[in-house]
Design a protein around this motif. Structure first.
Motif, PDB file in Angstrom:
ATOM      1  N   THR A  83       5.003  -5.059  -1.757  1.00 38.23           N
ATOM      2  CA  THR A  83       5.180  -3.731  -0.781  1.00 38.23           C
ATOM      3  C   THR A  83       3.625  -3.019  -0.982  1.00 38.23           C
ATOM      4  OG1 THR A  83       7.323  -3.451  -1.319  1.00 38.23           O
ATOM      5  CG2 THR A  83       6.162  -1.618  -0.456  1.00 38.23           C
ATOM      6  N   MET A  84       3.109  -2.644   0.194  1.00 33.88           N
ATOM      7  CA  MET A  84       1.872  -1.967   0.102  1.00 33.88           C
ATOM      8  C   MET A  84       2.417  -0.252   0.363  1.00 33.88           C
ATOM      9  SD  MET A  84      -0.425   0.030   2.379  1.00 33.88           S
ATOM     10  CE  MET A  84      -0.057  -0.184   3.981  1.00 33.88           C
ATOM     11  N   VAL A  85       1.702   0.448  -0.590  1.00 30.62           N
ATOM     12  CA  VAL A  85       1.900   1.935  -0.568  1.00 30.62           C
ATOM     13  C   VAL A  85       0.521   2.564  -0.087  1.00 30.62           C
ATOM     14  CG1 VAL A  85       2.495   3.864  -1.815  1.00 30.62           C
ATOM     15  CG2 VAL A  85       3.525   1.795  -2.402  1.00 30.62           C
ATOM     16  N   PHE A  86       0.389   3.254   0.821  1.00 33.42           N
ATOM     17  CA  PHE A  86      -0.996   3.588   1.579  1.00 33.42           C
ATOM     18  C   PHE A  86      -1.362   4.963   0.997  1.00 33.42           C
ATOM     19  CE2 PHE A  86      -3.938   5.212   5.076  1.00 33.42           C
ATOM     20  CZ  PHE A  86      -4.943   4.134   4.734  1.00 33.42           C
ATOM     21  N   ALA A  87      -1.143   6.173   1.696  1.00 32.24           N
ATOM     22  CA  ALA A  87      -1.538   7.495   1.327  1.00 32.24           C
ATOM     23  C   ALA A  87      -0.529   8.249   1.823  1.00 32.24           C
ATOM     24  CB  ALA A  87      -2.892   7.785   1.628  1.00 32.24           C
ATOM     25  N   VAL A  88      -0.784   9.608   1.446  1.00 32.39           N
ATOM     26  CA  VAL A  88       0.115  10.725   2.149  1.00 32.39           C
ATOM     27  C   VAL A  88      -0.766  12.197   2.139  1.00 32.39           C
ATOM     28  CG1 VAL A  88       1.164  11.454  -0.030  1.00 32.39           C
ATOM     29  CG2 VAL A  88       2.420  11.846   2.178  1.00 32.39           C
ATOM     30  N   GLY A  89      -0.280  13.088   2.971  1.00 27.57           N
ATOM     31  CA  GLY A  89      -0.969  14.271   3.044  1.00 27.57           C
ATOM     32  C   GLY A  89      -1.929  14.766   4.269  1.00 27.57           C
ATOM     33  N   ASN A  90      -2.781  15.681   4.270  1.00 30.01           N
ATOM     34  CA  ASN A  90      -3.321  15.938   5.172  1.00 30.01           C
ATOM     35  C   ASN A  90      -4.568  15.401   5.529  1.00 30.01           C
ATOM     36  OD1 ASN A  90      -4.813  17.706   7.066  1.00 30.01           O
ATOM     37  ND2 ASN A  90      -5.113  19.523   5.743  1.00 30.01           N
ATOM     38  N   PRO A  91      -4.828  14.681   6.755  1.00 29.90           N
ATOM     39  CA  PRO A  91      -6.043  14.009   6.932  1.00 29.90           C
ATOM     40  C   PRO A  91      -7.389  14.751   7.186  1.00 29.90           C
ATOM     41  CG  PRO A  91      -4.560  14.050   8.987  1.00 29.90           C
ATOM     42  CD  PRO A  91      -3.845  14.579   7.784  1.00 29.90           C
ATOM     43  N   ARG A  92      -7.043  15.956   7.285  1.00 33.47           N
ATOM     44  CA  ARG A  92      -8.260  16.963   7.286  1.00 33.47           C
ATOM     45  C   ARG A  92      -8.419  17.824   5.991  1.00 33.47           C
ATOM     46  NH1 ARG A  92      -6.940  15.711  12.424  1.00 33.47           N
ATOM     47  NH2 ARG A  92      -8.554  15.216  13.850  1.00 33.47           N
ATOM     48  N   GLY A 103       3.569   2.961  -8.775  1.00 32.31           N
ATOM     49  CA  GLY A 103       4.554   2.604  -9.799  1.00 32.31           C
ATOM     50  C   GLY A 103       5.782   2.351  -9.263  1.00 32.31           C
ATOM     51  N   TYR A 104       6.700   2.295 -10.027  1.00 32.63           N
ATOM     52  CA  TYR A 104       8.021   1.748  -9.431  1.00 32.63           C
ATOM     53  C   TYR A 104       8.631   2.868  -8.535  1.00 32.63           C
ATOM     54  CZ  TYR A 104      13.230   1.565  -9.688  1.00 32.63           C
ATOM     55  OH  TYR A 104      14.493   1.383  -9.379  1.00 32.63           O
ATOM     56  N   GLU A 105       8.665   4.039  -8.853  1.00 36.13           N
ATOM     57  CA  GLU A 105       9.121   5.164  -7.760  1.00 36.13           C
ATOM     58  C   GLU A 105       8.341   4.930  -6.360  1.00 36.13           C
ATOM     59  OE1 GLU A 105      11.815   6.940  -7.365  1.00 36.13           O
ATOM     60  OE2 GLU A 105      12.979   6.091  -9.091  1.00 36.13           O
ATOM     61  N   ARG A 108       9.169   2.133  -4.557  1.00 40.57           N
ATOM     62  CA  ARG A 108      10.631   2.214  -3.682  1.00 40.57           C
ATOM     63  C   ARG A 108      10.739   3.078  -2.700  1.00 40.57           C
ATOM     64  NH1 ARG A 108      15.134   5.231  -4.410  1.00 40.57           N
ATOM     65  NH2 ARG A 108      14.188   6.897  -6.072  1.00 40.57           N
ATOM     66  N   GLN A 109       9.786   4.298  -2.733  1.00 41.50           N
ATOM     67  CA  GLN A 109       9.705   5.225  -1.647  1.00 41.50           C
ATOM     68  C   GLN A 109       8.683   4.955  -0.796  1.00 41.50           C
ATOM     69  OE1 GLN A 109      10.673   9.382  -3.115  1.00 41.50           O
ATOM     70  NE2 GLN A 109      11.393   8.639  -5.058  1.00 41.50           N
ATOM     71  N   GLY A 110       7.798   4.202  -1.051  1.00 41.04           N
ATOM     72  CA  GLY A 110       6.563   4.067  -0.120  1.00 41.04           C
ATOM     73  C   GLY A 110       5.604   5.052   0.003  1.00 41.04           C
ATOM     74  N   GLU A 111       5.589   5.914  -1.151  1.00 39.20           N
ATOM     75  CA  GLU A 111       4.587   7.258  -1.115  1.00 39.20           C
ATOM     76  C   GLU A 111       4.039   7.099  -2.628  1.00 39.20           C
ATOM     77  OE1 GLU A 111       5.207  11.736  -0.471  1.00 39.20           O
ATOM     78  OE2 GLU A 111       6.065  10.493   1.064  1.00 39.20           O
TER      79      GLU A 111
END
Length: 260
Positions: A83-92, A103-105, A108-111
């Motif tokens: 599973t690839m988990v990329f990134a989250v948040g404001n791109p600017r 990690g595990y969570e 599981r949540q992809g974030e």
């Protein structure tokens, strides 16, 4: 705004500067590179196309997300999970936070940073007067390091080879976002992003640099979950106050006295 061609050339340049001599590409990418080379040899200007159009930050990150999903340098190692988990948040965002690996969570949540350490990070940001949605949160390594078939909820930090395999992705993210500053959360993040073998204690308390962006190194929130010493919490908070000062954020007397 850089074009897709410029973004690709930047990535290739940074790979070469990092000592990488070979790169696995798929047929589609090979075809695009061949067209660019042919046009350069003919001295002709490429016609306007979707590939050459200027990209927004969101488009660049979406492109990187797609590439990361099947990032062969990481997949070929055989030591990272699927599973690839990329990134989250404001791109600017002006502030970019970079951890080590999901990690595990997170898997599981992809974030990134949604487990106990992530919840602590959210509280740290709140103490700074910031919401999670205002910043950009990512990891050097985009895949959870494997510990075998019976891994369960166990996690381990990524090794040097795993960090190096994913490094071009996080460097491209930084070039796309161009934050005012970056916070490396933990030693593995600093080793991957800064190419250093020094630990957090040797690196924290000063400004460093990655791709001309100021970088501050501090403890990973998971370290504070294991170490409840007031001195450790104060050290991380001092790093965050330095970040606040760099961003021009007000620091109240109450904030100055946290964890004393």
């Amino acid at each position: 705004m850089p074009t897709l061609k410029q973004l690709a050339l930047e990535s290739l340049t940074h790979m070469v500067e990092g000592g990488q001599e070979r790169l696995a590409v798929d047929d589609e990418a090979r075809g695009i590179l061949r067209q660019w080379m042919q046009r350069a040899r003919l001295g002709t200007r490429p016609s306007a196309s979707a590939a050459e159009a200027e990209l927004s930050v969101e488009q660049k990150l979406d492109y990187l997300r797609q590439r990361a999903a099947d990032w062969k340098p990481a997949r070929q190692l055989g030591t990272l999970r699927e599973t690839m988990v990329f990134a989250v948040g404001n791109p600017r965002a002006r502030l970019m936070l970079v951890g080590e690996a999901p990690g595990y969570e997170e898997e599981r949540q992809g974030e990134p940073f949604v487990g106990p350490a992530g919840q602590l990070l959210t509280r740290i940001l709140a103490a700074m007067g910031m919401q999670r949605s205002e910043v950009y949160i990512s990891n050097v390594c985009k895949f959870r390091p494997s510990m075998g078939d019976n891994q369960g909820t166990g996690n381990r930090p990524p090794n040097a080879e795993e960090l190096a395999a994913c490094l071009p992705l996080i460097l491209a993210e930084i070039r796309a976002i161009r934050p005012a500053c970056i916070v490396c959360l933990g030693g593995s993040s600093a080793k991957g992003l800064l190419g250093t073998q020094e630990g957090v204690n040797a690196l924290r308390g000063k400004w460093l640099e990655c791709q001309s962006v100021p970088v501050r190194v501090t403890y990973h929130p998971s370290y504070l979950l294991r170490n409840e010493a007031l001195s450790a919490r104060r050290a991380l908070w001092e790093d965050m106050m330095a970040v606040m000062q760099h961003l021009g954020m007000p620091i109240s007397e109450k904030q100055q006295n946290y964890f004393r």
